[in-house]
Enzyme design. Sequence first.
Site, PDB file in Angstrom:
ATOM      1  N   ASP A 134     -12.143  -0.409  12.379  1.00 31.16           N
ATOM      2  CA  ASP A 134     -12.459  -0.332  10.949  1.00 31.16           C
ATOM      3  C   ASP A 134     -13.923  -0.699  10.689  1.00 31.16           C
ATOM      4  O   ASP A 134     -14.535  -1.421  11.485  1.00 31.16           O
ATOM      5  CB  ASP A 134     -11.562  -1.298  10.161  1.00 31.16           C
ATOM      6  CG  ASP A 134     -10.102  -0.887  10.210  1.00 31.16           C
ATOM      7  OD1 ASP A 134      -9.827   0.328  10.271  1.00 31.16           O
ATOM      8  OD2 ASP A 134      -9.229  -1.786  10.192  1.00 31.16           O
ATOM      9  N   CYS A 136     -11.494  -8.604  14.984  1.00 30.24           N
ATOM     10  CA  CYS A 136     -10.447  -8.699  13.955  1.00 30.24           C
ATOM     11  C   CYS A 136     -10.908  -8.086  12.624  1.00 30.24           C
ATOM     12  O   CYS A 136     -11.999  -8.373  12.155  1.00 30.24           O
ATOM     13  CB  CYS A 136     -10.079 -10.163  13.724  1.00 30.24           C
ATOM     14  SG  CYS A 136      -8.773 -10.353  12.493  1.00 30.24           S
ATOM     15  N   CYS A 169      -9.757 -12.870  17.762  1.00 28.10           N
ATOM     16  CA  CYS A 169     -10.322 -11.651  18.331  1.00 28.10           C
ATOM     17  C   CYS A 169     -11.623 -11.351  17.600  1.00 28.10           C
ATOM     18  O   CYS A 169     -11.638 -11.295  16.369  1.00 28.10           O
ATOM     19  CB  CYS A 169      -9.360 -10.491  18.135  1.00 28.10           C
ATOM     20  SG  CYS A 169      -7.686 -10.893  18.654  1.00 28.10           S
ATOM     21  N   ASP A 228      -7.572   3.739   9.781  1.00 23.18           N
ATOM     22  CA  ASP A 228      -7.098   3.172   8.522  1.00 23.18           C
ATOM     23  C   ASP A 228      -8.215   3.454   7.515  1.00 23.18           C
ATOM     24  O   ASP A 228      -9.328   2.954   7.665  1.00 23.18           O
ATOM     25  CB  ASP A 228      -6.860   1.661   8.695  1.00 23.18           C
ATOM     26  CG  ASP A 228      -5.585   1.215   8.001  1.00 23.18           C
ATOM     27  OD1 ASP A 228      -5.262   1.798   6.945  1.00 23.18           O
ATOM     28  OD2 ASP A 228      -4.936   0.288   8.505  1.00 23.18           O
ATOM     29  N   LYS A 231      -3.291   5.188   6.570  1.00 23.37           N
ATOM     30  CA  LYS A 231      -3.684   5.625   7.907  1.00 23.37           C
ATOM     31  C   LYS A 231      -3.712   7.152   7.989  1.00 23.37           C
ATOM     32  O   LYS A 231      -2.866   7.813   7.408  1.00 23.37           O
ATOM     33  CB  LYS A 231      -2.709   5.055   8.932  1.00 23.37           C
ATOM     34  CG  LYS A 231      -2.779   3.529   9.001  1.00 23.37           C
ATOM     35  CD  LYS A 231      -1.719   2.936   9.886  1.00 23.37           C
ATOM     36  CE  LYS A 231      -1.759   1.419   9.896  1.00 23.37           C
ATOM     37  NZ  LYS A 231      -1.317   0.807   8.617  1.00 23.37           N
ATOM     38  N   ARG A 287       0.817  -1.206   0.000  1.00 23.31           N
ATOM     39  CA  ARG A 287       0.000   0.000   0.000  1.00 23.31           C
ATOM     40  C   ARG A 287       0.850   1.254   0.000  1.00 23.31           C
ATOM     41  O   ARG A 287       0.503   2.244  -0.619  1.00 23.31           O
ATOM     42  CB  ARG A 287      -0.928  -0.023   1.210  1.00 23.31           C
ATOM     43  CG  ARG A 287      -1.748   1.220   1.349  1.00 23.31           C
ATOM     44  CD  ARG A 287      -2.767   1.121   2.455  1.00 23.31           C
ATOM     45  NE  ARG A 287      -3.673   0.025   2.281  1.00 23.31           N
ATOM     46  CZ  ARG A 287      -4.187  -0.684   3.282  1.00 23.31           C
ATOM     47  NH1 ARG A 287      -3.864  -0.420   4.515  1.00 23.31           N
ATOM     48  NH2 ARG A 287      -5.023  -1.678   3.033  1.00 23.31           N
ATOM     49  N   TYR A 288       1.933   1.230   0.753  1.00 29.74           N
ATOM     50  CA  TYR A 288       2.815   2.391   0.852  1.00 29.74           C
ATOM     51  C   TYR A 288       4.059   2.115   0.011  1.00 29.74           C
ATOM     52  O   TYR A 288       4.444   0.954  -0.154  1.00 29.74           O
ATOM     53  CB  TYR A 288       3.229   2.613   2.298  1.00 29.74           C
ATOM     54  CG  TYR A 288       2.096   2.896   3.260  1.00 29.74           C
ATOM     55  CD1 TYR A 288       1.291   4.021   3.107  1.00 29.74           C
ATOM     56  CD2 TYR A 288       1.851   2.048   4.331  1.00 29.74           C
ATOM     57  CE1 TYR A 288       0.273   4.293   4.017  1.00 29.74           C
ATOM     58  CE2 TYR A 288       0.828   2.314   5.246  1.00 29.74           C
ATOM     59  CZ  TYR A 288       0.048   3.440   5.082  1.00 29.74           C
ATOM     60  OH  TYR A 288      -0.942   3.707   5.979  1.00 29.74           O
ATOM     61  N   ARG A 334       7.052   0.112   2.212  1.00 33.53           N
ATOM     62  CA  ARG A 334       6.883  -1.053   3.068  1.00 33.53           C
ATOM     63  C   ARG A 334       5.725  -1.927   2.604  1.00 33.53           C
ATOM     64  O   ARG A 334       4.758  -1.427   2.026  1.00 33.53           O
ATOM     65  CB  ARG A 334       6.714  -0.663   4.539  1.00 33.53           C
ATOM     66  CG  ARG A 334       5.642   0.365   4.830  1.00 33.53           C
ATOM     67  CD  ARG A 334       6.097   1.235   6.037  1.00 33.53           C
ATOM     68  NE  ARG A 334       5.032   2.051   6.583  1.00 33.53           N
ATOM     69  CZ  ARG A 334       4.657   3.232   6.071  1.00 33.53           C
ATOM     70  NH1 ARG A 334       5.232   3.694   4.978  1.00 33.53           N
ATOM     71  NH2 ARG A 334       3.702   3.924   6.638  1.00 33.53           N
ATOM     72  N   ARG A 340      -9.527  -8.759   9.829  1.00 28.96           N
ATOM     73  CA  ARG A 340      -9.300  -9.724   8.745  1.00 28.96           C
ATOM     74  C   ARG A 340     -10.151 -10.969   8.948  1.00 28.96           C
ATOM     75  O   ARG A 340      -9.778 -12.074   8.534  1.00 28.96           O
ATOM     76  CB  ARG A 340      -7.812 -10.107   8.650  1.00 28.96           C
ATOM     77  CG  ARG A 340      -6.939  -8.920   8.338  1.00 28.96           C
ATOM     78  CD  ARG A 340      -5.689  -9.253   7.526  1.00 28.96           C
ATOM     79  NE  ARG A 340      -4.972  -8.019   7.271  1.00 28.96           N
ATOM     80  CZ  ARG A 340      -3.834  -7.657   7.892  1.00 28.96           C
ATOM     81  NH1 ARG A 340      -3.264  -8.484   8.749  1.00 28.96           N
ATOM     82  NH2 ARG A 340      -3.273  -6.499   7.620  1.00 28.96           N
ATOM     83  N   CYS A 400      -4.657 -18.081  14.199  1.00 33.54           N
ATOM     84  CA  CYS A 400      -4.322 -17.327  15.405  1.00 33.54           C
ATOM     85  C   CYS A 400      -4.540 -18.229  16.610  1.00 33.54           C
ATOM     86  O   CYS A 400      -5.312 -19.187  16.544  1.00 33.54           O
ATOM     87  CB  CYS A 400      -5.211 -16.094  15.542  1.00 33.54           C
ATOM     88  SG  CYS A 400      -4.961 -14.929  14.192  1.00 33.54           S
TER      89      CYS A 400
HETATM   90  C1  LIG Z   1      -0.593  -0.373   8.717  1.00 35.69           C
HETATM   91  C2  LIG Z   1       0.019  -0.875   7.518  1.00 35.69           C
HETATM   92  C3  LIG Z   1       1.390  -0.716   7.308  1.00 35.69           C
HETATM   93  C4  LIG Z   1       2.308  -0.091   8.323  1.00 35.69           C
HETATM   94  O1  LIG Z   1       2.075   1.242   8.541  1.00 35.69           O
HETATM   95  P1  LIG Z   1       2.928   1.986   9.660  1.00 35.69           P
HETATM   96  O2  LIG Z   1       2.306   3.341   9.710  1.00 35.69           O
HETATM   97  O3  LIG Z   1       4.342   1.968   9.224  1.00 35.69           O
HETATM   98  O4  LIG Z   1       2.753   1.231  10.942  1.00 35.69           O
HETATM   99  C5  LIG Z   1       1.904  -1.169   6.128  1.00 35.69           C
HETATM  100  N1  LIG Z   1       1.151  -1.753   5.188  1.00 35.69           N
HETATM  101  C6  LIG Z   1      -0.174  -1.921   5.380  1.00 35.69           C
HETATM  102  C7  LIG Z   1      -0.962  -2.579   4.304  1.00 35.69           C
HETATM  103  C8  LIG Z   1      -0.785  -1.504   6.548  1.00 35.69           C
HETATM  104  O5  LIG Z   1      -2.082  -1.706   6.741  1.00 35.69           O
HETATM  105  S1  SF4 Z   2      -6.591  -9.244  15.483  1.00 42.52           S
HETATM  106 FE1  SF4 Z   2      -7.086 -10.862  13.997  1.00 42.52          FE
HETATM  107  S2  SF4 Z   2      -5.127 -11.462  13.111  1.00 42.52           S
HETATM  108 FE2  SF4 Z   2      -4.678 -10.346  15.003  1.00 42.52          FE
HETATM  109  S3  SF4 Z   2      -4.504 -11.935  16.584  1.00 42.52           S
HETATM  110 FE3  SF4 Z   2      -6.620 -11.188  16.606  1.00 42.52          FE
HETATM  111  S4  SF4 Z   2      -7.701 -12.596  15.269  1.00 42.52           S
HETATM  112 FE4  SF4 Z   2      -5.546 -12.846  14.822  1.00 42.52          FE
END
Ligand SMILES: *Cc1c(COP(=O)(O)O)cnc(C)c1O
Ligand code: SF4
Length: 378
Positions: free
Chosen positions: A296, A135, A132, A333, A340, A115-116, A119, A137, A128
């Site tokens: 989110d 979560c 959670c 996010d 973010k 995305r960025y 990174r 995801r 997991c």
């Molecule tokens: C949050 C996130 C990051 C990391 O962002 P930081 O601001 O460096 O913590 C990188 N890639 C994705 C897809 C993210 O959701």
């Molecule tokens: S937030 Fe989602 S990915 Fe992270 S530990 Fe909890 S269940 Fe697993």
Amino acid sequence: MYQPDLVKEIFSSALPGEWSRWQWQFSHRIRGLKALSELLQLSPSEIGTYRDLISEYRYAVTPYYLSLIDWSDPNDPIKRQCIPDPREITFSLPGSEIDPLAEQTHMPVPGLIHRYPDRVLAMVTNTCATYCRHCNRKRTWKNPEAGNTREALGRMVNYVASNPHIREVIVSGGDPLIMSLGLLDEFLGSLEAIPHVEVLRIGTRVPVVLPMRITDDLCQMLARHRPLWVNTHFNHPREITPESTQACERLLKVGIPVSNQTVLLKGVNDSLDVMRDLFCGLERIMVRPYYLFQCDAVKGTDHFRTDIRRGIEIMEGLWCKIGGLCIPNFVVDLPMGGGKAPMMPSYLLAVDRNEAIFRTYDGCIIRYPCPGGADNPP
Ligand SMILES: *Cc1c(COP(=O)(O)O)cnc(C)c1O
Ligand code: SF4
């Protein structure tokens, strides 16, 4: 203190020494409809709802994390985070989606989100220790518990290797510390060998939900891949226990800094007092609060969402009242992969060429002189 019979049974079933073995904890995770029905003393008419619920969004809880629940409190914050709630399938707010951050469409290779510019985030497993309920995801739980294969991980490594702009890889999931140590070691090693990869980061909730997994072996392995940061996920001060403290301490001792992201969750930590205790507690165990996330807009988690202004109020209540090391950035996010965005209260009321006007944390107005030429010295 009241405890369901099943909880007593699980606790007493551990032979001496077993409780503190992560393998025992992992293989004795509480899961399935029968256990849930016993825990919540479900009536026959409720069972159907919970069956649908857990076939949509699975659950599993380590005995350790389960042991942190106070069963006499119907609103217990630990229970809210790990025990399925029918609102996951019955309640949803307009605009919530299964993948609002559009992660699935920002993947140049399966499992790798780019995305960025500098990174990437690698989802190395969908498994997991404890799921959670909040979560973001949850969509990945549709597939059975599984980690990525060596081949799939290799494709991620190749992508990173062919993109010289990538300087940091965030290893996430699921929970990467659930993977086999050998495979994780290999994956981290291949990333580290890429000349433009400067830093590795692991996102894991294991220190909080399965702290006994942070063994000496695991720490030694991670330490070989420094510079490596661990970012964990404490949401409530009651998660700061002797066990989770020791897990963080072990990482710190081998030179791995531990930071934390918290999700702002209604009924769990949406109060100033809880947040203050949490962030000060983290500072005490030398875990740096990094982000506080607005929840989110993910389907199945809407009952946890708060008004964005609640979080800003909490930040306002913390700023300068506790030390800056205890204060994370409050961020959201953004949908559609917008990245973010910080939402810190502003103390700068006005600024022009000659002065800036601030309000102080305790309500005074103070002028800071910045005469026109200040940034152009002779
Ligand atoms: C949050 C996130 C990051 C990391 O962002 P930081 O601001 O460096 O913590 C990188 N890639 C994705 C897809 C993210 O959701
Ligand atoms: S937030 Fe989602 S990915 Fe992270 S530990 Fe909890 S269940 Fe697993």
